[in-house]
Design a protein around this motif. Sequence first.
Motif, mmCIF file in Angstrom:
data_model
loop_
_atom_site.group_PDB
_atom_site.id
_atom_site.type_symbol
_atom_site.label_atom_id
_atom_site.label_comp_id
_atom_site.label_asym_id
_atom_site.label_seq_id
_atom_site.Cartn_x
_atom_site.Cartn_y
_atom_site.Cartn_z
ATOM 1 N N ASP A 474 -1.430 24.590 45.241
ATOM 2 C CA ASP A 474 -2.226 23.865 46.231
ATOM 3 C C ASP A 474 -3.340 24.714 46.818
ATOM 4 O O ASP A 474 -4.402 24.200 47.193
ATOM 5 N N GLY A 475 -3.121 26.031 46.915
ATOM 6 C CA GLY A 475 -4.171 26.899 47.448
ATOM 7 C C GLY A 475 -5.228 27.272 46.423
ATOM 8 O O GLY A 475 -6.213 27.937 46.763
ATOM 9 N N GLY A 476 -5.039 26.873 45.172
ATOM 10 C CA GLY A 476 -6.035 27.149 44.142
ATOM 11 C C GLY A 476 -6.006 28.571 43.611
ATOM 12 O O GLY A 476 -6.973 29.013 42.992
ATOM 13 N N LEU A 477 -4.900 29.295 43.814
ATOM 14 C CA LEU A 477 -4.829 30.685 43.353
ATOM 15 C C LEU A 477 -4.157 30.815 41.989
ATOM 16 O O LEU A 477 -4.431 31.757 41.255
ATOM 17 N N VAL A 478 -3.275 29.883 41.653
ATOM 18 C CA VAL A 478 -2.548 29.954 40.385
ATOM 19 C C VAL A 478 -2.805 28.677 39.598
ATOM 20 O O VAL A 478 -2.620 27.574 40.127
ATOM 21 N N ARG A 496 -3.187 31.583 34.865
ATOM 22 C CA ARG A 496 -4.492 32.126 35.241
ATOM 23 C C ARG A 496 -4.499 32.385 36.751
ATOM 24 O O ARG A 496 -4.308 31.476 37.558
ATOM 25 N N ILE A 497 -4.692 33.643 37.108
ATOM 26 C CA ILE A 497 -4.798 34.051 38.512
ATOM 27 C C ILE A 497 -6.101 34.830 38.652
ATOM 28 O O ILE A 497 -6.208 35.968 38.188
ATOM 29 N N GLY A 498 -7.090 34.214 39.246
ATOM 30 C CA GLY A 498 -8.396 34.852 39.332
ATOM 31 C C GLY A 498 -8.963 35.050 37.941
ATOM 32 O O GLY A 498 -9.069 34.123 37.147
ATOM 33 N N GLY A 499 -9.324 36.308 37.616
ATOM 34 C CA GLY A 499 -9.845 36.608 36.287
ATOM 35 C C GLY A 499 -8.787 37.069 35.317
ATOM 36 O O GLY A 499 -9.094 37.350 34.152
ATOM 37 N N ASP A 500 -7.532 37.165 35.765
ATOM 38 C CA ASP A 500 -6.449 37.622 34.897
ATOM 39 C C ASP A 500 -5.777 36.440 34.224
ATOM 40 O O ASP A 500 -5.454 35.438 34.869
ATOM 41 N N VAL A 501 -5.570 36.575 32.920
ATOM 42 C CA VAL A 501 -4.951 35.511 32.129
ATOM 43 C C VAL A 501 -3.773 36.092 31.358
ATOM 44 O O VAL A 501 -3.882 37.153 30.739
ATOM 45 N N THR A 502 -2.636 35.383 31.398
ATOM 46 C CA THR A 502 -1.442 35.782 30.641
ATOM 47 C C THR A 502 -0.990 34.606 29.796
ATOM 48 O O THR A 502 -0.810 33.499 30.312
ATOM 49 N N ASN A 503 -0.820 34.836 28.491
ATOM 50 C CA ASN A 503 -0.371 33.798 27.567
ATOM 51 C C ASN A 503 1.112 33.995 27.264
ATOM 52 O O ASN A 503 1.556 35.103 26.947
ATOM 53 N N GLY A 517 1.052 19.808 42.134
ATOM 54 C CA GLY A 517 0.841 21.135 42.695
ATOM 55 C C GLY A 517 2.073 21.686 43.368
ATOM 56 O O GLY A 517 2.177 22.903 43.594
ATOM 57 N N GLU A 518 3.045 20.840 43.679
ATOM 58 C CA GLU A 518 4.287 21.297 44.296
ATOM 59 C C GLU A 518 5.188 22.033 43.310
ATOM 60 O O GLU A 518 6.211 22.591 43.696
ATOM 61 N N ASN A 519 4.811 22.017 42.030
ATOM 62 C CA ASN A 519 5.603 22.717 41.018
ATOM 63 C C ASN A 519 5.380 24.227 41.046
ATOM 64 O O ASN A 519 6.056 24.955 40.313
ATOM 65 N N ILE A 520 4.417 24.704 41.834
ATOM 66 C CA ILE A 520 4.130 26.133 41.937
ATOM 67 C C ILE A 520 4.271 26.552 43.390
ATOM 68 O O ILE A 520 3.807 25.850 44.298
ATOM 69 N N ARG A 521 4.872 27.707 43.612
ATOM 70 C CA ARG A 521 5.006 28.209 44.979
ATOM 71 C C ARG A 521 4.841 29.725 44.978
ATOM 72 O O ARG A 521 5.481 30.424 44.189
#
Length: 753
Positions: A474-478, A496-503, A517-521
Amino acid sequence: MMLELFITSTVLILGVFALRKLTMGKISMRLRYALWLLVAVRLLVPVSVGASAFSVMNLMPETARENTQMLSVGRGTDRQPSADDGRDLALADETGRAAIGERTAGGETAVGQMKEEKGTTPAAVLGEKVSEKRTAPDVLGTLWLLGFLAVGGYMAVSKWRFLAYLHRKRKLFPKEAVPEQFAKRFSCRRIKVYQVKGLPSPCLAGRHIYIGEETDTAERNLTHILAHEYCHAVHGDGLWALLRCALAAVYWFDPFVWAAAYAARQDSELACDEAAVKLLGEASRFAYGRTLLALLESAGGREKCPGMTFMTEGGERNIRERITALTEKSRTKGPVLAAVLAAVVLVCGCAFTSAEQEGVHPVQGTGELEASGTGGKGQDENDTAENVELIEGQLKELEESVALSEEQIKKLEESALREAERAAFEETLRCYAETDDAELLQKRQFDVQSYSSWKEGEGGKKPEDGWYLLCREDGGLVYLYGLYTENFGFRGIKVRIGGDVTNLDLPWCASYLNGSGENIRIMESAENGWPRRFVWKLLAEESGTTEIWRLYSGYRHDSGTIDLKTLTGEDCVGWAKEYLAFDVDKEAAKVHVTYDGDMYLGAMDISAYQDWETEDVQIVPDTVGFVLDDPGEETLHYQGDEGDYQMDSDAAYEGTAVHLVAGLKFSGVEGLWFDGLPLLTIQVVEDEESASGFRLEYPRIDKTYAASAPLQERELAERKDGNASAQAGNPAGAGREDLEKPTQPPAPASISR
């Protein structure tokens, strides 16, 4: 002698085959390859070393052993055979008559019997016997020689033609293209690398390495090819291959020798694979396996030259076995090595020694034979019976062990196929990770409705391969993205967190439930404000009867990499079976729930189902849910040795919990029924020592939430009235949207307050 050699070598070969299966994955491949040296020694040295009770020849009938010994002594009438064969033969005297030692048999001599039955002189009979003994070996010897010349000649001509082809077509591989790690090694051993047009597979010929011009010589593939062939050179496999061919030519009539040569050739490749991985490093193990698959796919044909060591030896079947071996690293442990050495000693005792001669000995000066013991054979028969019984017991145990080993090999093959699929997906994931950044910026979302229509053949559009935005915090960070490809379906997650990406190699499914969006905390933030620790839940599978969720916890390092932990529904159901107990009180229409043996959690009211006889209570496996903001009601937990229960909310994973559904099993009714029953809520605790990284504790019977399966109560009522006979058996966790359409998938369970 040949009969004894055939029997003992066959036993030795079968013994080595048994050891290969029983020790698969338990000893190094190089040690397994070395076992064939025993077979080579036995075939090269056809003479038995002494006599022992372990010799397999002890199991042969006495007459066969006597004939074998007579053949090993020699043939002809110009000398007297040894008395050990149980017969007393004298040379013909000056008158041309032959005296034959008499064996007492009911008062009549062997000579008398011979005269009465045949009407001929003993000398004539002996002459016929000797003539037969001379003729048979001559015919067999001629036949063997013809076979040896045919097989050996074919092998020699094939190898000569192949070597001539290599020398005619070869071109020196550029020295600067040879990886530095091999250049010095090759120089010390005077190894050169050549390219040959039309060569089906890389091989070692003499001391030089040959690679087909059509072979992909990208840096990674070339490194693996050179490492493999270099290990062949170090092992001296060119000479060993020549020895295998020579023995196969000499024993061309023996199918067991051909089978041993084939298996030894395969073990040679497995040993080189193991040595190559050790040379290159463990990190290259799976990449090396992918190179084998690539070489197999690009091979121009099967290798047909005997005595050569090709990298794709044996084709697809053997490559699969080699990949299986690569996925399971073989290590030789002390106890296993001791067992193998003991088995080798036992097998060698059976195969390298001849039979004992007990209970029979010649009597000097009389020409008669006396038997020791009772009647000359009673004790011997008893000993033989005991030996046979012992060997039969050992063979039975060996057969059972081999059967078990075959199951293990099947599992290893399945594991290898899964590993190969995983490696192929990693390559796909890597490709899309490098090409889809532009689409990520567009935040493309998956059209669930269009996909469903397309799958059902009712229009819709086939989805394109690539990344799709699943949801964002919800905060747009993840941000979470899912990868869809035609080959692998819904597999692959991008965090994706900012410019960092993990596959990540994780499954997902096309569902609107994944878009919330409630699926992420976010659980913890770093000093710069970016998430440090966060959890998310993802729906991996959804159908009319199931909802399979998974809980993920990520810890993000300053470098941008993420450590991942996963908690699955299977983990939670397994935990419940171990720690939760249900006691049905039929009179009170309640189910009493106990945790960890003696902690009473409370009772669940099942009065709504009092018209049905409840046989059992089980956790419904397909309705495990996760919640990221559990209110954390007070729950007692056992602590310490004193037997007291205390509340320790700090140990909980900050509101993360699991919802389990307890289903009732009714007598005579299929399925588990749970509509309206309260949920079991278990809080999630971090545990670095567990396999998943999580631990479940603090269970409670939830007073707020209840399970909801549409129309379960109505369906039970219709079953009771006999109006739902066509609906025999509702799957666990299922109600149905429309009772008039029994073919329609039932709706999954939901949670209601």
